[in-house]
Design a protein around this motif. Structure first.
Motif, PDB file in Angstrom:
ATOM      1  N   LYS A  90       0.845  -1.205   0.000  1.00 54.11           N
ATOM      2  CA  LYS A  90       0.000   0.000   0.000  1.00 54.11           C
ATOM      3  C   LYS A  90       0.877   1.251   0.000  1.00 54.11           C
ATOM      4  N   ALA A  91       1.940   1.217   0.791  1.00 52.30           N
ATOM      5  CA  ALA A  91       2.859   2.355   0.828  1.00 52.30           C
ATOM      6  C   ALA A  91       3.548   2.544  -0.518  1.00 52.30           C
ATOM      7  N   TYR A  92       3.904   1.425  -1.161  1.00 55.09           N
ATOM      8  CA  TYR A  92       4.503   1.510  -2.489  1.00 55.09           C
ATOM      9  C   TYR A  92       3.519   2.135  -3.481  1.00 55.09           C
ATOM     10  N   ALA A  93       2.258   1.703  -3.437  1.00 51.98           N
ATOM     11  CA  ALA A  93       1.250   2.236  -4.352  1.00 51.98           C
ATOM     12  C   ALA A  93       1.067   3.734  -4.151  1.00 51.98           C
ATOM     13  N   LEU A  94       0.995   4.168  -2.898  1.00 46.49           N
ATOM     14  CA  LEU A  94       0.827   5.599  -2.612  1.00 46.49           C
ATOM     15  C   LEU A  94       2.047   6.390  -3.077  1.00 46.49           C
ATOM     16  N   TYR A  95       3.216   5.801  -2.948  1.00 48.14           N
ATOM     17  CA  TYR A  95       4.444   6.431  -3.426  1.00 48.14           C
ATOM     18  C   TYR A  95       4.348   6.714  -4.927  1.00 48.14           C
ATOM     19  N   TYR A  96       3.937   5.700  -5.685  1.00 52.92           N
ATOM     20  CA  TYR A  96       3.849   5.872  -7.135  1.00 52.92           C
ATOM     21  C   TYR A  96       2.686   6.786  -7.531  1.00 52.92           C
ATOM     22  N   ILE A  97       1.597   6.740  -6.775  1.00 53.90           N
ATOM     23  CA  ILE A  97       0.482   7.656  -7.058  1.00 53.90           C
ATOM     24  C   ILE A  97       0.942   9.098  -6.894  1.00 53.90           C
ATOM     25  N   LYS A  98       1.639   9.367  -5.805  1.00 51.23           N
ATOM     26  CA  LYS A  98       2.113  10.728  -5.539  1.00 51.23           C
ATOM     27  C   LYS A  98       3.096  11.189  -6.609  1.00 51.23           C
ATOM     28  N   LYS A  99       3.849  10.249  -7.179  1.00 44.42           N
ATOM     29  CA  LYS A  99       4.818  10.605  -8.215  1.00 44.42           C
ATOM     30  C   LYS A  99       4.184  10.645  -9.611  1.00 44.42           C
ATOM     31  N   GLY A 100       2.890  10.282  -9.686  1.00 44.76           N
ATOM     32  CA  GLY A 100       2.197  10.302 -10.959  1.00 44.76           C
ATOM     33  C   GLY A 100       2.480   9.111 -11.846  1.00 44.76           C
ATOM     34  N   GLN A 101       3.091   8.064 -11.280  1.00 39.10           N
ATOM     35  CA  GLN A 101       3.395   6.854 -12.036  1.00 39.10           C
ATOM     36  C   GLN A 101       2.284   5.831 -11.784  1.00 39.10           C
ATOM     37  N   LEU A 102       1.150   6.087 -12.425  1.00 41.17           N
ATOM     38  CA  LEU A 102      -0.066   5.348 -12.097  1.00 41.17           C
ATOM     39  C   LEU A 102      -0.021   3.893 -12.533  1.00 41.17           C
ATOM     40  N   ASN A 103       0.679   3.589 -13.622  1.00 37.96           N
ATOM     41  CA  ASN A 103       0.780   2.187 -14.048  1.00 37.96           C
ATOM     42  C   ASN A 103       1.507   1.350 -12.998  1.00 37.96           C
ATOM     43  N   GLU A 104       2.567   1.908 -12.430  1.00 40.64           N
ATOM     44  CA  GLU A 104       3.297   1.202 -11.369  1.00 40.64           C
ATOM     45  C   GLU A 104       2.423   1.062 -10.124  1.00 40.64           C
ATOM     46  N   ALA A 105       1.680   2.118  -9.806  1.00 36.75           N
ATOM     47  CA  ALA A 105       0.800   2.075  -8.634  1.00 36.75           C
ATOM     48  C   ALA A 105      -0.247   0.985  -8.786  1.00 36.75           C
ATOM     49  N   TRP A 106      -0.824   0.858  -9.994  1.00 39.13           N
ATOM     50  CA  TRP A 106      -1.886  -0.126 -10.221  1.00 39.13           C
ATOM     51  C   TRP A 106      -1.381  -1.553 -10.044  1.00 39.13           C
ATOM     52  N   LYS A 107      -0.122  -1.792 -10.391  1.00 38.34           N
ATOM     53  CA  LYS A 107       0.454  -3.133 -10.201  1.00 38.34           C
ATOM     54  C   LYS A 107       0.417  -3.520  -8.729  1.00 38.34           C
ATOM     55  N   TYR A 108       0.755  -2.586  -7.872  1.00 35.95           N
ATOM     56  CA  TYR A 108       0.745  -2.877  -6.435  1.00 35.95           C
ATOM     57  C   TYR A 108      -0.680  -3.013  -5.908  1.00 35.95           C
ATOM     58  N   ILE A 109      -1.600  -2.237  -6.445  1.00 36.44           N
ATOM     59  CA  ILE A 109      -3.004  -2.378  -6.041  1.00 36.44           C
ATOM     60  C   ILE A 109      -3.521  -3.764  -6.403  1.00 36.44           C
ATOM     61  N   GLN A 110      -3.181  -4.242  -7.572  1.00 38.26           N
ATOM     62  CA  GLN A 110      -3.607  -5.589  -7.966  1.00 38.26           C
ATOM     63  C   GLN A 110      -2.976  -6.660  -7.092  1.00 38.26           C
ATOM     64  N   ASP A 111      -1.709  -6.470  -6.710  1.00 41.10           N
ATOM     65  CA  ASP A 111      -1.065  -7.404  -5.784  1.00 41.10           C
ATOM     66  C   ASP A 111      -1.825  -7.461  -4.462  1.00 41.10           C
ATOM     67  N   ILE A 112      -2.244  -6.287  -3.992  1.00 37.36           N
ATOM     68  CA  ILE A 112      -2.989  -6.216  -2.732  1.00 37.36           C
ATOM     69  C   ILE A 112      -4.338  -6.910  -2.868  1.00 37.36           C
ATOM     70  N   GLU A 113      -5.015  -6.688  -3.968  1.00 39.41           N
ATOM     71  CA  GLU A 113      -6.321  -7.329  -4.188  1.00 39.41           C
ATOM     72  C   GLU A 113      -6.181  -8.853  -4.166  1.00 39.41           C
ATOM     73  N   LYS A 114      -5.092  -9.351  -4.725  1.00 41.38           N
ATOM     74  CA  LYS A 114      -4.878 -10.801  -4.715  1.00 41.38           C
ATOM     75  C   LYS A 114      -4.711 -11.315  -3.288  1.00 41.38           C
ATOM     76  N   LEU A 115      -4.069 -10.516  -2.426  1.00 38.97           N
ATOM     77  CA  LEU A 115      -3.934 -10.904  -1.026  1.00 38.97           C
ATOM     78  C   LEU A 115      -5.307 -11.074  -0.383  1.00 38.97           C
ATOM     79  N   PHE A 116      -6.225 -10.165  -0.713  1.00 38.18           N
ATOM     80  CA  PHE A 116      -7.572 -10.220  -0.139  1.00 38.18           C
ATOM     81  C   PHE A 116      -8.356 -11.411  -0.680  1.00 38.18           C
ATOM     82  N   ILE A 117      -8.107 -11.785  -1.917  1.00 34.89           N
ATOM     83  CA  ILE A 117      -8.783 -12.956  -2.481  1.00 34.89           C
ATOM     84  C   ILE A 117      -8.241 -14.240  -1.856  1.00 34.89           C
ATOM     85  N   GLN A 118      -6.926 -14.296  -1.689  1.00 34.71           N
ATOM     86  CA  GLN A 118      -6.286 -15.508  -1.178  1.00 34.71           C
ATOM     87  C   GLN A 118      -6.553 -15.734   0.308  1.00 34.71           C
TER      88      GLN A 118
END
Length: 217
Positions: free
Chosen positions: A131-159
């Motif tokens: 989550k901290a990594y995603a917020l880091y990339y969001i703040k830097k405007g690197q949204l594609n990188e941020a989305w990768k971490y969001i998807q990783d987090i979503e997988k944690l919630f599914i698993q």
């Protein structure tokens, strides 16, 4: 010394939470500083570290990111220098990184993120560091990188269905992402979820469809 002083930290935590809920952060800070003096006097380094962590969290509620950063850093230094066994150290690094991001101290944020994610052992720790990594990339405007971490987090919630306890953190993260990305209808869905999702087991319906498809496949 690793023996708690006569006055336990538990009561201080309870009072801190009470005062923060009453919007009395200064009183909460006063209580923790008193406890810090006691812990130092007793050379109870675990207690000293905990007090710095508490103060860091209080400063976050005041949007005082500089003092939050300084106190999270002190927490980590004390834990590591005194070889204190603390399973929450990855989360401390994540919090340190988030404070650094707010200060636009990008190098310090990235360093903290790299250390924290390597130490993560549990799903919750993986969640906080990612989550901290995603917020880091969001703040830097690197949204594609941020989305990768969001998807990783979503997988944690599914698993791990027990992760649903922390679903509000995912909602907040996605609302932040969608707002910055200009996807305002999606952001509003996350706001609605945060306001109305009182049934945790149903919250997984807000996992993005691409994540569900990739996980199933």
């Amino acid at each position: 010394r690793d023996v708690a002083p006569s006055r336990g930290l538990g009561d201080v935590y309870k009072r801190q939470i009470y005062y923060l809920k009453q919007n009395k952060a200064n009183i909460a800070l006063y209580e923790v500083k008193k406890m810090l003096q006691e812990a130092r006097k007793d050379n109870y380094m675990r207690g000293v570290a905990e007090c710095y962590r508490c103060m860091a969290n209080i400063y976050l509620t005041q949007d005082n990111y500089r003092l939050a950063y300084d106190n999270f850093k002190k927490t980590i230094e004390i834990v590591e220098e005194n070889n204190i066994a603390d399973i929450n150290i990855p989360s401390y690094y994540a919090s340190l990184a988030q404070a650094a991001v707010e200060l636009k101290r990008w190098d310090e944020a990235k360093e903290a993120l790299e250390k924290g994610i390597l130490l993560a052992q549990t799903d919750y720790q993986s969640f906080t560091t990612r989550k901290a990594y995603a917020l880091y990339y969001i703040k830097k405007g690197q949204l594609n990188e941020a989305w990768k971490y969001i998807q990783d987090i979503e997988k944690l919630f599914i698993q791990n269905k027990n992760m649903v306890t922390y679903i509000m953190g995912l909602y907040y993260l996605k609302e932040t992402y969608y707002s910055v990305a200009g996807q305002y209808s999606e952001a509003l869905k996350m706001v609605d979820a945060m306001m109305n999702d009182s049934t945790p087991i149903l919250s997984l319906i807000h996992i993005s469809e691409p994540t569900r498809r990739s996980y199933i496949s």
